[in-house]
Design a protein around this motif. Structure first.
Motif, PDB file in Angstrom:
ATOM      1  N   GLY A  17       0.812  -1.211   0.000  1.00  0.00           N
ATOM      2  CA  GLY A  17       0.000   0.000   0.000  1.00  0.00           C
ATOM      3  C   GLY A  17       0.841   1.254   0.000  1.00  0.00           C
TER       4      GLY A  17
ATOM      5  N   PRO B 103     -12.026   3.450   5.735  1.00  0.00           N
ATOM      6  CA  PRO B 103     -11.601   2.047   5.732  1.00  0.00           C
ATOM      7  C   PRO B 103     -10.209   1.878   5.116  1.00  0.00           C
ATOM      8  CG  PRO B 103     -13.832   2.251   4.872  1.00  0.00           C
ATOM      9  CD  PRO B 103     -13.292   3.647   5.020  1.00  0.00           C
ATOM     10  N   GLY B 104      -9.389   1.047   5.756  1.00  0.00           N
ATOM     11  CA  GLY B 104      -8.069   0.734   5.220  1.00  0.00           C
ATOM     12  C   GLY B 104      -7.006   1.781   5.474  1.00  0.00           C
TER      13      GLY B 104
ATOM     14  N   SER C 167      -4.758   4.020   8.346  1.00  0.00           N
ATOM     15  CA  SER C 167      -4.306   4.087   9.735  1.00  0.00           C
ATOM     16  C   SER C 167      -3.098   5.013   9.839  1.00  0.00           C
ATOM     17  CB  SER C 167      -3.938   2.689  10.245  1.00  0.00           C
ATOM     18  OG  SER C 167      -2.881   2.145   9.474  1.00  0.00           O
TER      19      SER C 167
ATOM     20  N   ARG D 148      -0.835   5.267   6.654  1.00  0.00           N
ATOM     21  CA  ARG D 148      -0.720   4.066   5.830  1.00  0.00           C
ATOM     22  C   ARG D 148      -2.090   3.834   5.199  1.00  0.00           C
ATOM     23  NH1 ARG D 148       3.648   1.563   5.653  1.00  0.00           N
ATOM     24  NH2 ARG D 148       5.197   1.680   7.290  1.00  0.00           N
ATOM     25  N   VAL D 149      -2.077   3.586   3.914  1.00  0.00           N
ATOM     26  CA  VAL D 149      -3.309   3.293   3.180  1.00  0.00           C
ATOM     27  C   VAL D 149      -3.120   1.907   2.577  1.00  0.00           C
ATOM     28  CG1 VAL D 149      -4.867   4.025   1.342  1.00  0.00           C
ATOM     29  CG2 VAL D 149      -3.637   5.752   2.694  1.00  0.00           C
ATOM     30  N   GLY D 150      -4.007   0.989   2.946  1.00  0.00           N
ATOM     31  CA  GLY D 150      -3.878  -0.408   2.545  1.00  0.00           C
ATOM     32  C   GLY D 150      -3.950  -0.635   1.049  1.00  0.00           C
ATOM     33  N   GLN D 151      -3.278  -1.693   0.621  1.00  0.00           N
ATOM     34  CA  GLN D 151      -3.250  -2.048  -0.796  1.00  0.00           C
ATOM     35  C   GLN D 151      -4.664  -2.228  -1.358  1.00  0.00           C
ATOM     36  OE1 GLN D 151      -0.418  -2.361  -2.851  1.00  0.00           O
ATOM     37  NE2 GLN D 151      -1.983  -2.412  -4.424  1.00  0.00           N
ATOM     38  N   GLU D 152      -5.557  -2.824  -0.551  1.00  0.00           N
ATOM     39  CA  GLU D 152      -6.923  -3.056  -1.038  1.00  0.00           C
ATOM     40  C   GLU D 152      -7.635  -1.747  -1.366  1.00  0.00           C
ATOM     41  OE1 GLU D 152      -7.141  -2.424   3.352  1.00  0.00           O
ATOM     42  OE2 GLU D 152      -5.820  -3.581   2.051  1.00  0.00           O
ATOM     43  N   VAL D 153      -7.260  -0.676  -0.700  1.00  0.00           N
ATOM     44  CA  VAL D 153      -7.862   0.639  -0.974  1.00  0.00           C
ATOM     45  C   VAL D 153      -7.341   1.195  -2.291  1.00  0.00           C
ATOM     46  CG1 VAL D 153      -8.077   3.028  -0.150  1.00  0.00           C
ATOM     47  CG2 VAL D 153      -8.150   1.134   1.483  1.00  0.00           C
TER      48      VAL D 153
END
Length: 110
Positions: A47, A64-65, A67, A81-86
């Motif tokens: 991410g 969502p995703g 933090s 941090r922004v998740g890969q799924e986002v």
């Protein structure tokens, strides 16, 4: 874990033409800097890692995703941090890249 080169290419596309842009390996990933200030990075943990206005951290981590980045066990305002799924979605990637660019542009050059 190495950073996702495909994600780095997508970020590179999103920041194309940004004045004062440079790339630098940082935090185990590939960071994109504006006038020497980090805006966004393809994180070595997957991410994005990005900078934002610390005053906006509380609001942004409600999504969502997303933090706060942790360093030495401490959460840091102004670093997300922004998740890969986002960021698999091109529109979402562009949004988060824009958040990072806007903050980096607001900082004095290094």
């Amino acid at each position: 874990m190495a950073y996702d080169e495909e994600l780095a290419d997508r970020i590179r596309e999103a920041v194309e033409g940004e004045p004062g842009l440079s790339e630098k390996r940082m935090f185990g990933g590939l960071a994109f800097l504006v006038r020497g200030n980090m805006a966004v990075a393809a994180s070595g943990q997957g991410g994005l890692l990005l900078r934002c206005d610390p005053a906006e951290s509380d609001e942004l981590v409600q999504r969502p995703g997303v933090s706060r980045m942790e360093m030495r066990g401490r959460e840091m305002d102004g670093w997300l941090r922004v998740g890969q799924e986002v960021v698999d979605d091109d529109g979402a990637l562009r949004h988060w890249v824009d958040v990072g660019l806007a903050f980096a542009r607001s900082l004095p050059p290094k």
